[in-house]
Design an enzyme around this catalytic site. Structure first.
Site, PDB file in Angstrom:
ATOM      1  N   HIS A   7      -4.852   0.259  -1.548  1.00  0.00           N
ATOM      2  CA  HIS A   7      -5.460   1.592  -1.566  1.00  0.00           C
ATOM      3  C   HIS A   7      -6.703   1.660  -2.449  1.00  0.00           C
ATOM      4  O   HIS A   7      -7.110   2.744  -2.867  1.00  0.00           O
ATOM      5  CB  HIS A   7      -4.425   2.638  -2.010  1.00  0.00           C
ATOM      6  CG  HIS A   7      -3.318   2.809  -1.020  1.00  0.00           C
ATOM      7  ND1 HIS A   7      -2.124   3.447  -1.320  1.00  0.00           N
ATOM      8  CD2 HIS A   7      -3.211   2.423   0.276  1.00  0.00           C
ATOM      9  CE1 HIS A   7      -1.340   3.442  -0.249  1.00  0.00           C
ATOM     10  NE2 HIS A   7      -1.976   2.821   0.726  1.00  0.00           N
ATOM     11  N   THR A  22       8.522   2.003  -4.998  1.00  0.00           N
ATOM     12  CA  THR A  22       7.894   2.735  -3.899  1.00  0.00           C
ATOM     13  C   THR A  22       8.941   3.137  -2.877  1.00  0.00           C
ATOM     14  O   THR A  22       9.845   2.357  -2.558  1.00  0.00           O
ATOM     15  CB  THR A  22       6.784   1.923  -3.206  1.00  0.00           C
ATOM     16  OG1 THR A  22       6.321   2.641  -2.056  1.00  0.00           O
ATOM     17  CG2 THR A  22       7.247   0.547  -2.779  1.00  0.00           C
TER      18      THR A  22
END
Length: 241
Positions: free
Chosen positions: A116, A184
């Site tokens: 990201h 996550t």
């Protein structure tokens, strides 16, 4: 011992791929988007991290990123980050991270793919200029030499991942013997498809997360603990083999 059942399989794990998210950085004091820490000055952080929000109010989004950056720069890698870096002594380790904070690299990991982007990088909204942020900007929003607005070089909601980084991530996932999904919930696409690529190579999947996630039922092993507590114990298995 959280990983007792893996003791006899350690020698089979030549290539270990970690998929990490906000949970591992939260243990270093960096707030996550989701949950009670996800609000910033009464704005929903998940709504600020979009291209629409940026064009609506670039000054506000830059204020948020400047504050996040200063928070990140004052944070230190925790025992989870350090354990992943130490594991390189025993196996081929690749980190595929959704985090933009650079804490894996700070801890000493040498093979990190930032899915990201990075909070220390900037790019122009129009021309192909991109660079690292060297100093604080004197203007908000900061402008490129071409006169257009600069933006953080991160992937916002609704944007595609950098194609070259994503292709490398798929290759590493496909080659892994073991994939550890740490911190996550894997609700963000396309990162949530990485375990599927690992499974194509018959890799073992381990989830390290204090809470159950949507992916928990797909895992071979689930460790209901934090990365900072669980991962050093995982590395200790290699030291005793």
């Amino acid at each position: 011992m959280m990983f007792e059942s893996l003791k006899d399989q350690i020698k089979n794990f030549q290539k270990i791929v970690f998929v990490t998210g906000a949970g591992i950085s939260q243990e270093s004091g960096i707030p996550t988007f989701r949950g009670k820490d996800g609000l910033w000055r009464n704005y929903d952080a998940m709504k600020l991290a979009t291209i629409d929000a940026f064009y609506d109010n670039p000054r506000l989004v830059w204020e948020w990123y400047n504050e996040r950056r200063s928070n990140i720069f004052s944070a230190s890698p925790n025992d989870g980050h350090k354990a992943i870096a130490e594991l390189e002594k025993f196996a081929d380790v690749v980190v595929l991270t959704q985090n933009i904070d650079g804490l894996h690299q700070k801890a000493g990991s040498t093979n990190v793919l930032e899915l990201h982007g990075s909070i220390v990088k900037i790019k122009c909204t129009v021309c192909d200029f991109h660079n690292e942020i060297m100093t604080e900007f004197s203007e908000n929003p900061p402008l490129c030499k071409c006169g257009n607005i600069l933006r953080p070089d991160v992937v916002w909601f609704g944007e595609s991942l950098p194609q070259d980084v994503w292709e490398k991530a798929i290759i590493h996932a496909n080659q892994s013997d073991l994939m550890i999904i740490a911190g996550t919930s894997l609700v963000v696409s396309p990162a949530n498809t990485l375990p599927i690529y690992a499974k194509q190579n018959n890799a073992m999947l381990i989830e390290v997360n204090p809470e159950k996630t949507e992916m928990s039922s797909e895992m071979d092993v689930t460790i209901r603990n934090t990365s900072a507590k669980a991962l050093p114990e995982f590395v200790s298995l290699f030291k005793t083999n």
